[in-house]
Structure formats: structure tokens, C-alpha cells
Design a protein around this motif. Structure first.
Motif, PDB file in Angstrom:
ATOM      1  N   VAL A   1       0.941  -1.178  -0.030  1.00 61.64           N
ATOM      2  CA  VAL A   1       0.015  -0.009  -0.010  1.00 61.64           C
ATOM      3  C   VAL A   1       0.829   1.228   0.002  1.00 61.64           C
ATOM      4  CG1 VAL A   1      -1.591   1.220   1.290  1.00 61.64           C
ATOM      5  CG2 VAL A   1      -1.821  -1.212   1.063  1.00 61.64           C
ATOM      6  N   LEU A   2       1.968   1.130   0.687  1.00 61.38           N
ATOM      7  CA  LEU A   2       2.923   2.462   0.818  1.00 61.38           C
ATOM      8  C   LEU A   2       3.498   2.622  -0.519  1.00 61.38           C
ATOM      9  CD1 LEU A   2       4.292   4.536   2.567  1.00 61.38           C
ATOM     10  CD2 LEU A   2       5.916   2.805   2.976  1.00 61.38           C
ATOM     11  N   VAL A   3       3.904   1.557  -1.180  1.00 62.50           N
ATOM     12  CA  VAL A   3       4.523   1.715  -2.541  1.00 62.50           C
ATOM     13  C   VAL A   3       3.311   2.345  -3.520  1.00 62.50           C
ATOM     14  CG1 VAL A   3       5.437   0.569  -4.381  1.00 62.50           C
ATOM     15  CG2 VAL A   3       6.419  -0.078  -2.321  1.00 62.50           C
TER      16      VAL A   3
ATOM     17  N   GLN B   1       1.395   6.854  -6.679  1.00 62.52           N
ATOM     18  CA  GLN B   1       0.265   7.728  -7.052  1.00 62.52           C
ATOM     19  C   GLN B   1       0.376   9.043  -6.889  1.00 62.52           C
ATOM     20  OE1 GLN B   1      -3.077   5.878  -4.655  1.00 62.52           O
ATOM     21  NE2 GLN B   1      -3.413   4.359  -6.075  1.00 62.52           N
ATOM     22  N   ARG B   2       1.296   9.410  -5.932  1.00 62.64           N
ATOM     23  CA  ARG B   2       1.670  10.809  -5.575  1.00 62.64           C
ATOM     24  C   ARG B   2       2.816  11.382  -6.198  1.00 62.64           C
ATOM     25  NH1 ARG B   2      -0.679  11.426   0.748  1.00 62.64           N
ATOM     26  NH2 ARG B   2      -2.731  10.299   0.278  1.00 62.64           N
ATOM     27  N   GLY B   3       3.216  10.870  -7.320  1.00 66.46           N
ATOM     28  CA  GLY B   3       4.135  11.302  -8.118  1.00 66.46           C
ATOM     29  C   GLY B   3       5.672  10.633  -7.740  1.00 66.46           C
ATOM     30  N   GLY B   4       5.872   9.764  -7.000  1.00 70.43           N
ATOM     31  CA  GLY B   4       7.127   9.127  -6.333  1.00 70.43           C
ATOM     32  C   GLY B   4       7.815  10.382  -5.678  1.00 70.43           C
TER      33      GLY B   4
ATOM     34  N   TYR C   1       5.182  14.050  -0.453  1.00 68.91           N
ATOM     35  CA  TYR C   1       3.734  13.687  -0.947  1.00 68.91           C
ATOM     36  C   TYR C   1       3.070  12.885   0.072  1.00 68.91           C
ATOM     37  CZ  TYR C   1       4.715  16.766  -5.024  1.00 68.91           C
ATOM     38  OH  TYR C   1       5.045  17.856  -5.811  1.00 68.91           O
ATOM     39  N   LEU C   2       3.887  11.965   0.404  1.00 71.35           N
ATOM     40  CA  LEU C   2       3.235  11.231   1.647  1.00 71.35           C
ATOM     41  C   LEU C   2       2.902  11.812   3.029  1.00 71.35           C
ATOM     42  CD1 LEU C   2       5.745   8.070   1.564  1.00 71.35           C
ATOM     43  CD2 LEU C   2       3.350   8.360   0.637  1.00 71.35           C
ATOM     44  N   TYR C   3       3.379  13.148   3.006  1.00 69.84           N
ATOM     45  CA  TYR C   3       3.389  13.824   4.424  1.00 69.84           C
ATOM     46  C   TYR C   3       2.209  14.959   4.034  1.00 69.84           C
ATOM     47  CZ  TYR C   3       6.919  11.445   6.789  1.00 69.84           C
ATOM     48  OH  TYR C   3       7.682  10.574   7.364  1.00 69.84           O
TER      49      TYR C   3
END
Length: 284
Positions: free
Chosen positions: A239-241, A246-249, A253-255
Motif C-alpha cells: 500500500v505504501l508503494v 500515485q503521488r508522483g514518487g 507527498y506522503l506527508y
């Protein structure tokens, strides 16, 4: 010290202490009632990876009617969760200390056990996630209806997202209690009631900000996992990957939402810590 005296003290320590459970429960009720709208705003940022103004715009368009939609699951979950968190922690820690275990080891074990025990409340977090998502506004009428719909997919659906919650709860609880008690030892020497309450609020707030930031990616994974209904159960790493791509690598963006999360954690844990200490003064 005689063996009889030691055994007697151990038995007294092991006696059920309802006060810790009650104080945790009461602090959670106050906390959730104050911070729920802020929690919902952060949830939207986590789920959609959007900026604060966009998340606020979503909620503004939905209106006041939907502002507290979904509060029942977190109110139930948090009140029981904090009751378990403080109550189970003391039920585990105190007997270990009486058996002459190292105090820090006892705190870590108590925190890990209490955090793991809290995982029985995963279904409430699961339903809260679905009710807070605007995509499901027409699919779920209320909390009870959401539970009924999930049941049609099998009882395992209630526990989707269990693993990231386990990875979050145990370690974060252990860290919280170690930091909190070190701080509380220093706060207890303050004689002025206003200053003491302010210090309890600030101490809990800073600990909450620190821990919520460290464990923020796990909350993102948890929400992304619980946002789905039916289908394959993916591991937290998968899921994390997926979210990362999805958020542009880009890791930053995870934050998305971490700033508001810090604000919420500051208020939430500050209120909770101060409320807990005042409730302790009332019941002890």
C-alpha cells in the motif's frame, strides 16, 4: 522485607484499578468532542493528497450538516481506546515494577501491551474512515448502516488495516508513556495550579506532535487501506508503494496534511493530557 509482605503488596498492585480506565475514558470524550472537525480536515488531506485549502473547500461545500458526520465511531473508539491505553498500561506496568523489573522495561512492555490490546477497536476506525470519505456519503447512511454493509463482505472487512494499526499503536504507546512520565515528574514540583495545568497541556501537546509526525506515514497507509471495500488484502508495504507512486514518487507527498496533523495533535494531546491529570485528581 518478609515474603508475606512482598506477596501482599503484589496482590494489592494486581487488584483491578478502575480509576485509570475511567480517567482515560473521560479524557478521550473531551478530546474527541473538541478536535473532531480538525481530524476530519486532516483525513481528507491524507486520503486525497490535497492541500489544506482544497480539503477545507470540500467540507465547506458539504455544509454544517456533514461536519460531525462519523463522530460516533471515533467517540466510541477513542474513549474505549484511551481507557484501555491508560488502564491496561498500569495493570501491566505496576506488577512488573513490584517484581523488581527495570522501570523502563516495565514501561515499554506496558505500552506495547496496551497498544496491542487497543487493536480490538479496529472496526471503529474502519467505519470512521468510510464515513469521513465524501465518496461514500450516499452509500452509508450512518454508523450502524456502515457496520451492516461491511458485514455483507465478511467479518474480515472490519479488520482491514489491522497491521499498520498494530505497527503504530504498540511502539507509539511505549514512547508516549516513557516521555510523559519523565515530563510529569518535573511538572509535579510546580505549586501554582494554572502553571501546572499549562505545563501538562504543553507537555502532552509536544509529545503528541513528536509521535504523530514520526508515525504519520503509517496513518496514511492505514487510511489508504481502509478506504477500500472488498477485494484483496494488501500488505502495508504494498500500500505504501502504491500511494508513493500515485503521488508522483516523492516522499514529501506522503506527508500531505502533516502540518494540520501537528496542529491537531498539539491541541488533542494537550487537552487529553491535561484532562487526564485533572480527572486523576478527582478520583484518587
Amino acid at each position: 522485607m518478609s515474603t508475606t509482605t512482598t506477596l501482599g503488596r503484589y496482590i494489592d498492585t494486581c487488584a483491578f484499578n478502575w480509576r485509570e480506565f475511567f480517567c482515560g475514558w473521560g479524557a478521550a470524550v473531551i478530546n474527541v468532542s473538541v478536535t473532531y472537525p480538525l481530524s476530519k480536515l486532516i483525513f481528507r488531506q491524507m486520503l486525497h493528497g490535497i492541500q489544506l485549502q482544497n480539503a477545507f473547500g470540500q467540507m465547506k461545500r458539504e455544509g454544517v450538516y456533514y461536519l460531525y458526520r462519523g463522530i460516533l465511531p471515533p467517540l466510541c473508539q477513542k474513549s474505549i481506546s484511551l481507557s484501555i491505553m491508560f488502564g491496561v498500561y498500569e495493570e501491566v506496568r505496576q506488577p512488573l515494577v513490584q517484581l523488581n523489573w527495570d522501570p523502563y522495561v516495565a514501561k515499554v512492555i506496558g505500552g506495547m501491551v496496551s497498544g496491542t490490546t487497543e487493536s480490538i477497536l479496529v472496526p471503529f476506525e474502519r467505519v470512521q474512515t468510510l464515513l469521513a470519505n465524501s465518496h461514500y456519503h450516499d452509500q452509508f447512511r450512518n454508523t450502524v448502516h456502515a457496520f451492516k454493509v461491511l458485514r455483507s463482505y465478511g467479518y474480515q472487512e472490519y479488520y482491514r488495516g489491522l497491521v499498520p494499526i498494530l505497527l503504530r499503536n504498540g511502539p507509539s504507546n511505549a514512547c508516549f508513556f516513557m516521555l510523559r512520565e519523565e515530563l510529569q515528574d518535573r511538572i509535579n514540583v510546580i505549586n501554582n495550579d494554572l502553571l501546572k495545568t499549562s505545563a501538562e497541556f504543553l507537555g502532552g501537546a509536544l509529545i503528541g506532535v513528536f509521535l504523530s509526525t514520526i508515525f504519520y506515514p503509517l496513518n496514511v497507509v492505514k487510511i489508504a487501506t481502509q478506504n477500500k471495500i472488498g477485494g484483496k488484502f494488501y500488505s502495508p508495504l504494498e500500500v505504501l508503494v502504491q500511494v508513493y507512486r500515485q503521488r508522483g514518487g516523492k516522499i514529501r507527498y506522503l506527508y500531505h496534511g502533516v502540518q494540520m496533523n501537528c496542529t491537531k495533535a498539539f491541541v488533542s494531546w494537550g487537552v487529553m493530557n491535561a484532562a487526564y491529570e485533572h480527572l486523576k485528581e478527582l478520583v484518587y
